[in-house]
Design a protein around this motif. Structure first.
Motif, PDB file in Angstrom:
ATOM      1  N   GLU A   1       0.810  -1.218   0.000  1.00  0.00           N
ATOM      2  CA  GLU A   1       0.000   0.000   0.000  1.00  0.00           C
ATOM      3  C   GLU A   1       0.840   1.265   0.000  1.00  0.00           C
ATOM      4  O   GLU A   1       0.551   2.213  -0.742  1.00  0.00           O
ATOM      5  CB  GLU A   1      -0.928  -0.001   1.218  1.00  0.00           C
ATOM      6  N   HIS A   2       1.905   1.315   0.823  1.00  0.00           N
ATOM      7  CA  HIS A   2       2.718   2.535   0.907  1.00  0.00           C
ATOM      8  C   HIS A   2       3.423   2.818  -0.406  1.00  0.00           C
ATOM      9  O   HIS A   2       3.581   3.975  -0.800  1.00  0.00           O
ATOM     10  CB  HIS A   2       3.738   2.429   2.051  1.00  0.00           C
ATOM     11  N   LEU A   3       3.823   1.750  -1.120  1.00  0.00           N
ATOM     12  CA  LEU A   3       4.497   1.927  -2.405  1.00  0.00           C
ATOM     13  C   LEU A   3       3.513   2.411  -3.466  1.00  0.00           C
ATOM     14  O   LEU A   3       3.846   3.267  -4.292  1.00  0.00           O
ATOM     15  CB  LEU A   3       5.145   0.615  -2.842  1.00  0.00           C
ATOM     16  N   ILE A   4       2.305   1.880  -3.430  1.00  0.00           N
ATOM     17  CA  ILE A   4       1.265   2.312  -4.365  1.00  0.00           C
ATOM     18  C   ILE A   4       1.002   3.808  -4.206  1.00  0.00           C
ATOM     19  O   ILE A   4       0.890   4.544  -5.197  1.00  0.00           O
ATOM     20  CB  ILE A   4      -0.031   1.504  -4.148  1.00  0.00           C
ATOM     21  N   GLU A   5       0.930   4.263  -2.964  1.00  0.00           N
ATOM     22  CA  GLU A   5       0.683   5.683  -2.698  1.00  0.00           C
ATOM     23  C   GLU A   5       1.775   6.552  -3.307  1.00  0.00           C
ATOM     24  O   GLU A   5       1.490   7.598  -3.904  1.00  0.00           O
ATOM     25  CB  GLU A   5       0.603   5.927  -1.190  1.00  0.00           C
ATOM     26  N   VAL A   6       3.020   6.123  -3.161  1.00  0.00           N
ATOM     27  CA  VAL A   6       4.148   6.892  -3.702  1.00  0.00           C
ATOM     28  C   VAL A   6       4.095   6.924  -5.220  1.00  0.00           C
ATOM     29  O   VAL A   6       4.282   7.978  -5.846  1.00  0.00           O
ATOM     30  CB  VAL A   6       5.486   6.297  -3.217  1.00  0.00           C
ATOM     31  N   ILE A   7       3.850   5.766  -5.846  1.00  0.00           N
ATOM     32  CA  ILE A   7       3.835   5.674  -7.307  1.00  0.00           C
ATOM     33  C   ILE A   7       2.713   6.526  -7.903  1.00  0.00           C
ATOM     34  O   ILE A   7       2.924   7.292  -8.858  1.00  0.00           O
ATOM     35  CB  ILE A   7       3.674   4.204  -7.758  1.00  0.00           C
ATOM     36  N   VAL A   8       1.524   6.400  -7.352  1.00  0.00           N
ATOM     37  CA  VAL A   8       0.377   7.154  -7.879  1.00  0.00           C
ATOM     38  C   VAL A   8       0.582   8.650  -7.673  1.00  0.00           C
ATOM     39  O   VAL A   8       0.360   9.452  -8.595  1.00  0.00           O
ATOM     40  CB  VAL A   8      -0.934   6.673  -7.236  1.00  0.00           C
ATOM     41  N   ASP A   9       1.022   9.026  -6.486  1.00  0.00           N
ATOM     42  CA  ASP A   9       1.268  10.443  -6.200  1.00  0.00           C
ATOM     43  C   ASP A   9       2.330  11.010  -7.143  1.00  0.00           C
ATOM     44  O   ASP A   9       2.177  12.129  -7.653  1.00  0.00           O
ATOM     45  CB  ASP A   9       1.715  10.612  -4.750  1.00  0.00           C
ATOM     46  N   ALA A  10       3.385  10.233  -7.394  1.00  0.00           N
ATOM     47  CA  ALA A  10       4.447  10.694  -8.292  1.00  0.00           C
ATOM     48  C   ALA A  10       3.901  10.965  -9.688  1.00  0.00           C
ATOM     49  O   ALA A  10       4.227  11.993 -10.305  1.00  0.00           O
ATOM     50  CB  ALA A  10       5.564   9.656  -8.353  1.00  0.00           C
ATOM     51  N   ASP A  11       3.053  10.072 -10.194  1.00  0.00           N
ATOM     52  CA  ASP A  11       2.499  10.274 -11.534  1.00  0.00           C
ATOM     53  C   ASP A  11       1.538  11.458 -11.576  1.00  0.00           C
ATOM     54  O   ASP A  11       1.584  12.280 -12.503  1.00  0.00           O
ATOM     55  CB  ASP A  11       1.778   9.004 -12.001  1.00  0.00           C
ATOM     56  N   VAL A  12       0.670  11.558 -10.575  1.00  0.00           N
ATOM     57  CA  VAL A  12      -0.291  12.670 -10.537  1.00  0.00           C
ATOM     58  C   VAL A  12       0.446  14.009 -10.500  1.00  0.00           C
ATOM     59  O   VAL A  12       0.080  14.950 -11.219  1.00  0.00           O
ATOM     60  CB  VAL A  12      -1.222  12.527  -9.312  1.00  0.00           C
ATOM     61  N   GLN A  13       1.494  14.081  -9.691  1.00  0.00           N
ATOM     62  CA  GLN A  13       2.248  15.334  -9.579  1.00  0.00           C
ATOM     63  C   GLN A  13       3.152  15.570 -10.787  1.00  0.00           C
ATOM     64  O   GLN A  13       3.439  16.722 -11.126  1.00  0.00           O
ATOM     65  CB  GLN A  13       3.064  15.349  -8.279  1.00  0.00           C
ATOM     66  N   THR A  14       3.580  14.487 -11.442  1.00  0.00           N
ATOM     67  CA  THR A  14       4.340  14.641 -12.688  1.00  0.00           C
ATOM     68  C   THR A  14       3.492  15.376 -13.717  1.00  0.00           C
ATOM     69  O   THR A  14       3.985  16.258 -14.435  1.00  0.00           O
ATOM     70  CB  THR A  14       4.759  13.264 -13.246  1.00  0.00           C
TER      71      THR A  14
END
Length: 285
Positions: free
Chosen positions: A239-252
């Motif tokens: 779950e914590h990794l998913i949050e980082v990956i999704v947040d990174a793409d959204v902010q990208t």
């Protein structure tokens, strides 16, 4: 001059010491490690080992005695970084360490990334400590995109939610060399360096790089953040990794990963490592 590196057996820490050995003698380097067994190769090169464990506060102050420069590589436990970093900073101050370099995040003071908060807090702690410092604000690592390259090539599709946002990432080696240059020279006191790759790419470009290296069609499919999250859950990621990956793409998509700064290439004296070259090397192996 004694230079100490936290997380010395970690992915970035090992590369920093490797680069630093080209700048100063091994006798000037102190590897701060949780396990001396894992650092046997460093000891064999003449690097001094000292036990240093965030979860064993009694190890911090003794390990920092006689240190002239400390590289605090940000801890890897998201959510625990600030208190861990605070303990190190306080120990450094009590040990008389005059200078800290810290691996922060690109535009940490204004980045919308969820990861940025702990970096902002750590930078404030360092500034308030009264110690001299350099903030090495590293952008995303190329390696963050490389772990699934073979899987993406096999599937023929790269999924993401970054739209056409530009990414100015660089390799760990690039950031490690920059840190070593800063630690081995003077004139960096109380400066903040925004460090980013020489070139930028989109997720669609990334798919094209994989396609070229794999010699087969690979396309980029942009998803909503919700659909990307669902797909990563289905893939079984933590779950914590998913949050980082999704947040990174959204902010990208909003520009958080883009920078035209050339400070990194100026520090290392060359262009940064192209992710396309790393992909080529990966798919040849």
């Amino acid at each position: 001059m004694k230079i100490a590196i936290t997380g010395a057996t970690g992915q970035l820490g090992q590369l920093v010491i490797e680069a630093l050995l080209k700048e100063v003698s091994a006798s000037q380097i102190i590897a701060l490690v949780r396990s001396e067994t894992k650092a046997a190769s460093l000891k064999a090169q003449g690097v001094e080992l000292r036990r240093f464990d965030y979860d064993a506060p009694e190890t911090l102050l003794p390990a920092l005695q006689g240190v002239d420069k400390l590289l605090l590589i940000s801890a890897n436990e998201i959510g625990r970084r600030t208190p861990q970093h605070k303990a190190v900073i306080e120990a450094a101050k009590h040990a008389g360490v005059p200078y800290i370099a810290y691996t922060s995040l690109l535009h940490a003071d204004r980045s919308p990334l969820g990861l940025s908060q702990e970096h902002r807090e750590t930078e404030a702690l360092i500034q308030n400590s009264g110690l001299e410092y350099t903030f090495l604000r590293n952008n995303w690592y190329n390696e963050n995109y490389l772990a699934t390259v073979q899987q993406t090539a096999d599937a023929g599709v790269l999924y993401g939610a970054a739209q056409d946002g530009k990414i100015s990432s660089a390799s760990r080696v690039d950031y490690a060399e920059a840190a070593a240059k800063v630690l081995a020279s003077s004139g960096h006191e109380n400066k903040t360096y925004e460090l980013a790759g020489s070139e930028s790419f989109t997720k669609a470009d990334l798919a094209q790089f994989i396609s070229q290296a794999a010699h087969k069609p690979v396309t980029y499919q942009n998803l909503s953040a919700e659909d990307l999250q669902h797909g990563l859950v289905q893939a079984g990621l933590p779950e914590h990794l998913i949050e980082v990956i999704v947040d990174a793409d959204v902010q990208t998509a909003k520009g958080a990963m883009y920078s035209d700064s050339k400070v990194l290439e100026q520090l290392i004296g060359r262009k940064t490592t192209a992710i396309s070259a790393q992909i080529q090397a990966l798919l040849k192996s």
